[in-house]
Design a protein around this motif. Sequence first.
Motif, short mmCIF file in Angstrom:
data_model
loop_
_atom_site.label_atom_id
_atom_site.label_comp_id
_atom_site.label_asym_id
_atom_site.label_seq_id
_atom_site.Cartn_x
_atom_site.Cartn_y
_atom_site.Cartn_z
N ASP A 31 3.66 14.88 8.92
CA ASP A 31 2.90 16.15 8.87
C ASP A 31 1.87 16.16 7.75
OD1 ASP A 31 4.36 17.56 10.99
OD2 ASP A 31 6.06 17.49 9.60
N ALA A 48 3.33 25.62 3.68
CA ALA A 48 3.03 26.99 4.09
C ALA A 48 1.98 27.06 5.19
CB ALA A 48 2.56 27.80 2.88
N THR A 49 1.20 25.98 5.37
CA THR A 49 0.17 25.98 6.41
C THR A 49 0.69 25.49 7.76
OG1 THR A 49 -0.58 23.69 6.01
CG2 THR A 49 -1.55 25.43 4.64
N MET A 50 1.91 24.98 7.81
CA MET A 50 2.47 24.43 9.05
C MET A 50 2.38 25.44 10.19
SD MET A 50 3.76 21.25 8.97
CE MET A 50 5.14 21.24 10.11
N HIS A 51 1.95 24.95 11.36
CA HIS A 51 1.88 25.77 12.58
C HIS A 51 0.92 26.95 12.44
CE1 HIS A 51 5.28 23.32 13.67
NE2 HIS A 51 6.04 23.84 12.73
N THR A 52 -0.10 26.78 11.62
CA THR A 52 -1.12 27.82 11.46
C THR A 52 -2.47 27.26 11.88
OG1 THR A 52 -1.75 27.26 9.19
CG2 THR A 52 0.15 28.73 9.47
N GLU A 53 -3.44 28.15 12.00
CA GLU A 53 -4.80 27.74 12.33
C GLU A 53 -5.39 26.88 11.21
OE1 GLU A 53 -9.11 29.88 13.25
OE2 GLU A 53 -7.25 30.99 13.61
N ASP A 54 -5.04 27.18 9.97
CA ASP A 54 -5.55 26.39 8.84
C ASP A 54 -5.10 24.93 8.94
OD1 ASP A 54 -6.87 28.51 7.74
OD2 ASP A 54 -5.31 28.99 6.27
N TYR A 55 -3.85 24.72 9.37
CA TYR A 55 -3.34 23.37 9.51
C TYR A 55 -4.12 22.61 10.58
CZ TYR A 55 -0.15 19.42 10.19
OH TYR A 55 0.39 18.17 10.30
N THR A 56 -4.31 23.25 11.73
CA THR A 56 -5.05 22.64 12.84
C THR A 56 -6.48 22.31 12.43
OG1 THR A 56 -3.72 23.87 14.43
CG2 THR A 56 -5.79 22.93 15.22
N LYS A 57 -7.11 23.24 11.72
CA LYS A 57 -8.49 23.03 11.27
C LYS A 57 -8.57 21.87 10.30
CE LYS A 57 -12.37 25.50 9.16
NZ LYS A 57 -12.82 26.79 8.56
N SER A 58 -7.62 21.77 9.39
CA SER A 58 -7.60 20.66 8.44
C SER A 58 -7.47 19.32 9.16
CB SER A 58 -6.46 20.84 7.44
OG SER A 58 -6.36 19.75 6.56
#
Length: 400
Positions: free
Chosen positions: A295, A362-372
Amino acid sequence: MKKNILIASNLYKPNIGGVENSLGHMAHSYAQQGHNVIIFASDISRLAQALPEVEHEGKVTIMRYKVAAFSGVRRYLMHWVNGIKLLALIQKSHTPDLVISRFHLSCLMLSLAGYKHYIYLVPGVVKFQNAFLKKKVGLSANILGYANYSLNCWLQLQAFKRCSALYVFSENMYSQVTSVASNVQPKMGITKPGVDPGRFKVSTFEQKLAGRASLGIWTEAPVFLCIGRLVKDKGFDLVIQAMAKLTDSQAKLWIVGEGAEMTQLKALVTEQSLSQQVLFVAGTDQPEAYFSVADFFVMSSRYEPLGQTVLEALASGLPVVAFKNTGDIVTATQELLGEQGALYAQSADPASLAVAMDAAVATMHTEDYTKSCEQNRLLAENKFAWQTLCDDLLVAQHHD
């Protein structure tokens, strides 16, 4: 026009490392353009297996000089004698048009074998790469180790002076080279290494779970990945200590590699009561299997001239956790990723690293994670290509 290209170093496959990786990718990139390519290296193998003197890897020829059968001072002498002999033979039989060295001893062997023009593509500056050895070694502790460090600092300085062109991978490395050899600036340049976007791929969470199952290490918990030689400079001890401070006590750390610090690192895991969270995996020539199912990637190095594993993490779409440069941390991560391209620990200690790792989880499964993930993959595709590096070096040789 087809050229004869020689790429020289001390080690090649089946040895594992960033330099060995670069030799293969550069060689095959040149071969795909129709050039004749030879990789020159010793017959030393991490697997203690006999390696052939001549081997073909697709359209690339590997030529090895013999040293593996020797030990101690004799091995060192045979590096010089047999290496120079083989280089002289290659010069006579193949007349290379472009010569690239990735190791300081190989540079000096080239000079002694009569090569007048060659490029030194610097993997790291010995003075800084081995700084931790210098700090911890004293006369009463390890005179031989310090003597070896000093000798290699001097030998690399000679390599800087003798090469016809000198290339580094970052501004950070440029500054380090000029700090030990200020008069080489006129022949210095900066280029970037590459990463194979076809080899490293972005995975969905479902694909990661399936991949973990196939590797026999299934977990739904967040997985942090470290890859590299198990040596002090890589900072894996700091990551292990940070794991003990994470908010999410179920998070996992996979450390892929082998090296001198294995015993100490395993003892640290036991000391921190992390045996259920930290997994050691043997060094592999297929790191993509682990990048594709992790991850996050942790660049924990205390010293890293560039960091090939960072590029592989980018190509795999993994968010990166790293240290900012401080007096104790000297890497090119900020240069590669910028201030916003990674989750940075503000100081070189486990507590600060744990804060950055908690922020990553804390970003897991969020839009920020996908964007990164998407941004990192695009950065790898657009900025880091082996062919660009190869073309830069062809141009450099033409202008020499």
